[in-house]
Scaffold this motif. Sequence first.
Motif, mmCIF file in Angstrom:
data_model
loop_
_atom_site.group_PDB
_atom_site.id
_atom_site.type_symbol
_atom_site.label_atom_id
_atom_site.label_comp_id
_atom_site.label_asym_id
_atom_site.label_seq_id
_atom_site.Cartn_x
_atom_site.Cartn_y
_atom_site.Cartn_z
ATOM 1 N N LEU A 23 77.039 53.887 14.082
ATOM 2 C CA LEU A 23 75.948 53.352 14.897
ATOM 3 C C LEU A 23 76.354 52.057 15.584
ATOM 4 C CD1 LEU A 23 72.973 54.023 12.450
ATOM 5 C CD2 LEU A 23 73.296 55.102 14.685
ATOM 6 N N HIS A 24 77.063 51.202 14.856
ATOM 7 C CA HIS A 24 77.471 49.911 15.426
ATOM 8 C C HIS A 24 78.457 50.101 16.576
ATOM 9 C CE1 HIS A 24 78.614 45.590 15.381
ATOM 10 N NE2 HIS A 24 79.777 46.080 15.751
ATOM 11 N N VAL A 25 79.511 50.892 16.350
ATOM 12 C CA VAL A 25 80.553 51.004 17.373
ATOM 13 C C VAL A 25 80.067 51.783 18.594
ATOM 14 C CG1 VAL A 25 82.371 50.797 15.640
ATOM 15 C CG2 VAL A 25 81.639 53.073 16.379
ATOM 16 N N SER A 26 79.014 52.590 18.431
ATOM 17 C CA SER A 26 78.472 53.310 19.590
ATOM 18 C C SER A 26 77.382 52.500 20.297
ATOM 19 C CB SER A 26 77.930 54.678 19.166
ATOM 20 O OG SER A 26 76.916 54.547 18.195
ATOM 21 N N LYS A 27 77.256 51.224 19.923
ATOM 22 C CA LYS A 27 76.350 50.282 20.587
ATOM 23 C C LYS A 27 74.884 50.694 20.476
ATOM 24 C CE LYS A 27 80.143 48.316 21.804
ATOM 25 N NZ LYS A 27 80.646 47.167 21.010
ATOM 26 N N ARG A 28 74.514 51.195 19.306
ATOM 27 C CA ARG A 28 73.135 51.612 19.077
ATOM 28 C C ARG A 28 72.339 50.610 18.234
ATOM 29 N NH1 ARG A 28 72.257 56.858 20.617
ATOM 30 N NH2 ARG A 28 74.121 58.067 21.101
ATOM 31 N N VAL A 29 72.988 49.552 17.773
ATOM 32 C CA VAL A 29 72.326 48.593 16.895
ATOM 33 C C VAL A 29 72.153 47.261 17.621
ATOM 34 C CG1 VAL A 29 72.325 47.496 14.629
ATOM 35 C CG2 VAL A 29 73.474 49.703 14.938
ATOM 36 N N PHE A 30 70.932 46.746 17.604
ATOM 37 C CA PHE A 30 70.607 45.470 18.222
ATOM 38 C C PHE A 30 70.023 44.551 17.155
ATOM 39 C CE2 PHE A 30 70.357 48.737 21.364
ATOM 40 C CZ PHE A 30 70.811 48.190 22.563
ATOM 41 N N LEU A 31 70.443 43.303 17.146
ATOM 42 C CA LEU A 31 69.855 42.323 16.238
ATOM 43 C C LEU A 31 68.613 41.725 16.883
ATOM 44 C CD1 LEU A 31 73.056 40.586 14.870
ATOM 45 C CD2 LEU A 31 71.318 41.740 13.501
ATOM 46 N N SER A 32 67.547 41.663 16.099
ATOM 47 C CA SER A 32 66.290 41.082 16.559
ATOM 48 C C SER A 32 65.770 40.169 15.468
ATOM 49 C CB SER A 32 65.285 42.201 16.866
ATOM 50 O OG SER A 32 64.051 41.658 17.289
ATOM 51 N N GLY A 33 66.237 38.926 15.510
ATOM 52 C CA GLY A 33 65.882 37.993 14.446
ATOM 53 C C GLY A 33 66.506 38.458 13.144
ATOM 54 N N GLY A 34 65.692 38.613 12.099
ATOM 55 C CA GLY A 34 66.201 39.060 10.815
ATOM 56 C C GLY A 34 66.184 40.569 10.651
ATOM 57 N N ARG A 35 65.852 41.301 11.715
ATOM 58 C CA ARG A 35 65.774 42.765 11.658
ATOM 59 C C ARG A 35 66.782 43.378 12.625
ATOM 60 N NH1 ARG A 35 61.377 45.627 13.020
ATOM 61 N NH2 ARG A 35 61.065 44.399 14.902
ATOM 62 N N THR A 36 66.883 44.685 12.542
ATOM 63 C CA THR A 36 67.671 45.411 13.526
ATOM 64 C C THR A 36 66.788 46.408 14.258
ATOM 65 O OG1 THR A 36 68.308 47.096 11.924
ATOM 66 C CG2 THR A 36 69.834 45.253 12.248
ATOM 67 N N VAL A 37 67.174 46.706 15.489
ATOM 68 C CA VAL A 37 66.626 47.831 16.235
ATOM 69 C C VAL A 37 67.766 48.814 16.396
ATOM 70 C CG1 VAL A 37 65.731 48.589 18.463
ATOM 71 C CG2 VAL A 37 64.884 46.464 17.437
ATOM 72 N N VAL A 38 67.574 50.048 15.929
ATOM 73 C CA VAL A 38 68.636 51.065 15.971
ATOM 74 C C VAL A 38 68.179 52.212 16.864
ATOM 75 C CG1 VAL A 38 70.102 52.619 14.637
ATOM 76 C CG2 VAL A 38 69.341 50.434 13.628
ATOM 77 N N LEU A 39 68.813 52.353 18.017
ATOM 78 C CA LEU A 39 68.456 53.390 18.976
ATOM 79 C C LEU A 39 69.336 54.610 18.719
ATOM 80 C CD1 LEU A 39 68.055 51.256 22.227
ATOM 81 C CD2 LEU A 39 66.304 51.953 20.578
#
Length: 288
Positions: free
Chosen positions: A270-286
């Motif tokens: 998920l990380h290397v395919s650029k699907r994870v975004f940091l949003s404060g203390g949480r993540t958004v995973v597309l």
Amino acid sequence: MPNNKSWVFAAQCDSILGTVDVCTHFMAQNCLYIDEIQSFDDKTDVGFFIRIAFRPEGDDFDAATFGALFQPQADRFNMTWSLTAPDHRERVAIMVSKYDHCLNDLLYRYRTGNMLDIEIPLIISNHPDLQGLAEWHDIPYYHLPISKDTKPAQEAKIRELLEQYDIDLVVLARYMQVMSPAMCEYLDGWAINIHHSLLPGFKGAKPYHQAWAKGAKMVGATAHYINNDLDEGPIITQGIQDVDHTFYPEDLVRVGQDVERVVLAKAVRLHVSKRVFLSGGRTVVLKG
């Protein structure tokens, strides 16, 4: 065309009217065909996140030109964005201690090209036990022992190696050491850790044996980004497996390790395919 042959555009900004349109309209204007698109508007934190996989219609696509043309649009929304080429492979450093299940799984996927578009330039460990596994894969193995007195020097050497090898992502594949606050701050947002998820929360030595003693009915694992809160960084993905009274401690360990390796590989993908975004203390995973 499959997504692994696409360019990937990823961006985030505040929730403002027109964010989706500015991205998709730009793609259409510049003859960039959208293969896949996901977006999320966070109504709690008022944030917007988008990932677009696209392919140019012509043969003259240039990343620098894309950036020069899109940046004025991004500036209107105070948008941070990235563009990843189809042939890009993240440079990943793996850190490990003695348990080999997660390392073995990542190396197998790396060797076979199974869902992990990465390079592994080095493996770092505080024990010599897994050097043979690294050598079999022709990957440099750095044995950096650690003690209370040598910890600052050991962590300084780790940082030196990460910079020397131009590492994009650090994966703690059961690296059984608590890092210093300074090291956690250094790795914040670009290092992934894996640990068990047992309910209740069994900490310390032999957590699976503790879970068995309480009659645990599930075992699980959590992959998260490192920060200065021990095992409490922003979560990327999790997994669970039901168990029952017929599972002895060694069975719980086996099942738990299986869950750990799958969850960690998924988080890396998920990380290397650029699907994870940091949003404060949480993540958004597309997810796709």
